[in-house]
Scaffold this active site. Structure first.
Site, PDB file in Angstrom:
ATOM      1  N   LYS A 190       0.859  -1.197   0.000  1.00  0.00           N
ATOM      2  CA  LYS A 190       0.000   0.000   0.000  1.00  0.00           C
ATOM      3  C   LYS A 190       0.888   1.238   0.000  1.00  0.00           C
ATOM      4  O   LYS A 190       1.728   1.415   0.874  1.00  0.00           O
ATOM      5  CB  LYS A 190      -0.921   0.042   1.226  1.00  0.00           C
ATOM      6  CG  LYS A 190      -1.938   1.177   1.053  1.00  0.00           C
ATOM      7  CD  LYS A 190      -2.639   1.589   2.318  1.00  0.00           C
ATOM      8  CE  LYS A 190      -1.919   2.601   3.125  1.00  0.00           C
ATOM      9  NZ  LYS A 190      -1.783   3.943   2.502  1.00  0.00           N
ATOM     10  N   GLU A 264      10.247   0.533  10.392  1.00  0.00           N
ATOM     11  CA  GLU A 264      11.222   1.624  10.249  1.00  0.00           C
ATOM     12  C   GLU A 264      10.475   2.898  10.598  1.00  0.00           C
ATOM     13  O   GLU A 264       9.624   3.355   9.836  1.00  0.00           O
ATOM     14  CB  GLU A 264      11.744   1.693   8.804  1.00  0.00           C
ATOM     15  CG  GLU A 264      12.513   0.477   8.351  1.00  0.00           C
ATOM     16  CD  GLU A 264      13.855   0.316   9.055  1.00  0.00           C
ATOM     17  OE1 GLU A 264      14.317   1.265   9.717  1.00  0.00           O
ATOM     18  OE2 GLU A 264      14.416  -0.782   8.963  1.00  0.00           O
ATOM     19  N   CYS A 299      13.586  10.335   7.958  1.00  0.00           N
ATOM     20  CA  CYS A 299      13.643   9.860   9.348  1.00  0.00           C
ATOM     21  C   CYS A 299      15.072   9.851   9.853  1.00  0.00           C
ATOM     22  O   CYS A 299      15.312   9.869  11.049  1.00  0.00           O
ATOM     23  CB  CYS A 299      12.985   8.497   9.489  1.00  0.00           C
ATOM     24  SG  CYS A 299      13.377   7.384   8.169  1.00  0.00           S
ATOM     25  N   GLU A 401      10.289  14.795  16.338  1.00  0.00           N
ATOM     26  CA  GLU A 401      10.648  14.714  14.922  1.00  0.00           C
ATOM     27  C   GLU A 401       9.803  15.728  14.150  1.00  0.00           C
ATOM     28  O   GLU A 401       8.580  15.619  14.120  1.00  0.00           O
ATOM     29  CB  GLU A 401      10.387  13.299  14.399  1.00  0.00           C
ATOM     30  CG  GLU A 401      10.922  13.111  13.007  1.00  0.00           C
ATOM     31  CD  GLU A 401      10.722  11.706  12.475  1.00  0.00           C
ATOM     32  OE1 GLU A 401       9.632  11.128  12.699  1.00  0.00           O
ATOM     33  OE2 GLU A 401      11.625  11.198  11.804  1.00  0.00           O
TER      34      GLU A 401
HETATM   35  P1  ADP Z   1       3.479   9.880   7.807  1.00  0.00           P
HETATM   36  O1  ADP Z   1       3.384  10.835   8.939  1.00  0.00           O
HETATM   37  O2  ADP Z   1       4.846   9.674   7.281  1.00  0.00           O
HETATM   38  O3  ADP Z   1       2.437  10.050   6.751  1.00  0.00           O
HETATM   39  P2  ADP Z   1       2.045   7.579   8.748  1.00  0.00           P
HETATM   40  O4  ADP Z   1       2.546   6.611   9.734  1.00  0.00           O
HETATM   41  O5  ADP Z   1       0.823   8.337   9.054  1.00  0.00           O
HETATM   42  O6  ADP Z   1       3.295   8.503   8.501  1.00  0.00           O
HETATM   43  O7  ADP Z   1       1.828   6.905   7.340  1.00  0.00           O
HETATM   44  C1  ADP Z   1       2.708   5.956   6.786  1.00  0.00           C
HETATM   45  C2  ADP Z   1       1.898   4.928   6.039  1.00  0.00           C
HETATM   46  O8  ADP Z   1       1.070   4.235   6.970  1.00  0.00           O
HETATM   47  C3  ADP Z   1       0.961   5.506   4.990  1.00  0.00           C
HETATM   48  O9  ADP Z   1       0.946   4.651   3.862  1.00  0.00           O
HETATM   49  C4  ADP Z   1      -0.387   5.474   5.692  1.00  0.00           C
HETATM   50  O10 ADP Z   1      -1.487   5.421   4.827  1.00  0.00           O
HETATM   51  C5  ADP Z   1      -0.266   4.208   6.494  1.00  0.00           C
HETATM   52  N1  ADP Z   1      -1.183   4.117   7.647  1.00  0.00           N
HETATM   53  C6  ADP Z   1      -1.732   5.124   8.366  1.00  0.00           C
HETATM   54  N2  ADP Z   1      -2.525   4.637   9.338  1.00  0.00           N
HETATM   55  C7  ADP Z   1      -2.495   3.281   9.244  1.00  0.00           C
HETATM   56  C8  ADP Z   1      -3.092   2.198   9.972  1.00  0.00           C
HETATM   57  N3  ADP Z   1      -3.905   2.407  10.995  1.00  0.00           N
HETATM   58  N4  ADP Z   1      -2.810   0.938   9.600  1.00  0.00           N
HETATM   59  C9  ADP Z   1      -1.974   0.706   8.567  1.00  0.00           C
HETATM   60  N5  ADP Z   1      -1.390   1.667   7.843  1.00  0.00           N
HETATM   61  C10 ADP Z   1      -1.631   2.955   8.159  1.00  0.00           C
END
Ligand code: ADP
Length: 499
Positions: A190, A264, A299, A401
């Site tokens: 995804k 990560e 990061c 961060e």
């Molecule tokens: P960032 O702040 O870098 O956007 P996130 O952790 O919010 O970091 O997002 C990183 C990835 O995790 C994205 O692809 C996002 O859609 C996905 N993501 C966000 N929430 C969830 C969740 N509850 N379960 C799985 N994937 C998620």
């Protein structure tokens, strides 16, 4: 397998439109089951460049079934043959570096010369690197008893669920997908909401070589698409890059199925510059380390720079002069060094940290470079890089961060104090020390608490150099042979009684 060799499409807007409303499942470009889409916005102009397919649980189901079906034959293929196909992916991706670089530039706002083209090149190379490691999926012989041949065997896990963020979508995709596939797994990945297009295009290119279902790409949001992917009963391993908060959610969900997870997550990496350091090298190292060309959106960013008091003022002056000389502008322009922040949400977050710092007692904000003058970029999410001085290590600017172009230069008097402050953080991704003294350098490598410690350099991720953090920076390693063996295979012990 797709029949025709795809030609590179060098007009990124045309390619963005071509990628609209599609997921890639079982070798075919298909819309989401719901037919819903979401906007993909160029952060340099706020123009909508495409409408990405908005995947959800129903699409996860279809993609995981396709991947499970494909895994049966893929997992049984001779490892070198799988590796050969993955290397072939790398070779054809290499012919598409320029188009991928342009496309990732318009969806992320990263500057093409300093960032996107480099990322697209490394992306292709990682498939070539991992593709050569198929025959390294070795087991062991275990000394047991005469007449009892005991061996271990590395087997694929099955279907891997991969979730990536937007800051380096191609690189982070490759670090997950390439080793997973070479080890005999199939993948459902995804992409991030902000950057779904380039990843999809890259997968379309690779699907000319790979059997259908081996690599599937979903786009969609975290809760609606990412969460069902992690929770899906057909997923045997999750590999995730993103924020600490989401990483913990992913870990929690995966624990319900007792499946292995690689995480990560964030960082607040320290860089210690001793009084005897080569100042020119340290300043160039700070610029690379801080990822100023990527607006600090990394990061690994060396966002806490501890500088000895004897050179502090000279360091800040010269660092500022160098960042001042960097050009902010149209990310597609070859002359541009620094592009934009990814989105309105991140822009607001970064700006609020800068405002907070500007009002912190004793702090000085050194704003660097200058905003682009071009009127067509007036709505872009550009933020001038800022170097803060007079900030203590316990200030929130030095603790949290920011994921923006904000560096804290912190003055120190003695080495012990620098080491203590460097380690006083919830993160542990990377750290560097800059000194001409071998004893100090060696001591620091032993005492800095981070997954990657470097002396007098600040390299970015390199193939076959294990990369991954400790503490809240995550679990597990990426980028190396070890990462493939430990994180994308499971070990079976086999005892043969020959008596
Ligand atoms: P960032 O702040 O870098 O956007 P996130 O952790 O919010 O970091 O997002 C990183 C990835 O995790 C994205 O692809 C996002 O859609 C996905 N993501 C966000 N929430 C969830 C969740 N509850 N379960 C799985 N994937 C998620």
């Amino acid at each position: 397998m797709l029949q025709n060799r795809l030609e590179p499409v060098l007009d990124p807007r045309a390619l963005a439109r071509e990628m609209s409303n599609k997921l890639l499942i079982d070798g075919a470009m298909v819309p989401a089951v719901s037919r819903k889409t979401f906007k993909v916005v160029n952060p340099a102009t706020q123009e909508t460049v495409s409408e990405a397919a908005d995947g959800a649980a129903a699409d996860v189901d279809v993609a995981v079934s396709a991947a499970a079906k494909a895994q049966k034959a893929w997992g049984k293929m001779a490892p070198r043959e799988r590796g050969r196909l993955v290397q072939e992916c790398g070779r054809i991706l290499n012919d598409h570096v320029e188009e991928l670089a342009r496309l990732v530039t318009i969806e992320t706002g990263k500057a093409i010369r300093t960032e996107s083209r480099v990322e697209a090149g490394v992306f292709a190379d990682i498939f070539v690197f991992y593709g050569g490691l198929g025959s390294e999926l070795k087991g062991e012989t275990v000394p047991f008893k005469p007449g009892m041949l005991t061996i271990t065997q590395r087997e694929p896990i099955g279907v891997v669920g991969a979730i990536i963020p937007w800051n380096a979508p191609l690189l982070l995709m490759a670090l997950k997908v390439a080793p997973a596939m070479v080890a005999g797994n199939t993948v459902v990945l995804k992409s991030a909401e902000e950057a779904p297009l380039t990843v999809l295009r890259a997968c379309q290119i690779m699907n000319q070589v790979l059997p259908p279902g081996v690599l599937n790409i979903l786009s969609g949001d975290g809760p609606q698409c990412g969460a069902p992917l992690v929770a899906h009963k057909g997923i045997g391993k999750v590999t995730f890059t993103g924020s600490v908060e989401t990483g913990k959610l992913v870990y929690g969900a995966a624990s319900q199925k007792l499946i292995p997870v690689t995480l990560e997550l964030g960082g607040k990496s320290p860089m210690i510059v001793m009084g005897d350091a080569d100042l020119d090298k340290a300043i160039d190292g700070a610029i690379v380390g801080m990822r100023f060309t990527r607006q600090g959106q990394s990061c690994t960013a060396a966002s806490r720079i501890f500088v000895h008091e004897s050179i502090h003022d000279a360091f800040v002056k010269r660092l500022k002069a160098k960042v001042d000389a960097m050009k902010m502008g149209d990310p597609l322009d070859e002359k541009t060094d620094i592009g934009t922040i990814i989105s309105k949400q991140q822009y607001d977050k970064v700006v609020s940290y800068i405002r907070y710092g500007e009002n912190a007692p004793g702090a000085t904000a050194h704003r660097c470079s200058s905003m682009p003058a071009d009127a067509k970029l007036a709505k872009g999410y550009f933020v001038q890089p800022v170097i803060f001085t007079g900030i203590a290590n316990d200030n929130k600017l030095a603790r949290e961060e920011i994921f923006g172009p904000v560096a804290c230069v912190i003055k120190f008097k003695d080495y012990e104090e620098a080491i203590r402050q460097a380690n006083d953080t919830e993160y542990g991704l990377a750290a560097t020390i800059w000194t001409r003294d071998l004893k100090t350098a060696l001591d620091a490598t032993q005492r800095l608490e981070a997954g990657l410690v470097q002396v007098n350099q600040n390299l970015v991720v390199q193939a076959n150099m294990s990369y991954g953090g400790i503490k809240n920076s995550g679990l597990g390693k990426e980028a190396s042979l070890e990462a493939m063996l430990e994180h994308f295979t499971r070990k079976k012990t086999i005892v043969l009684n020959l008596g």
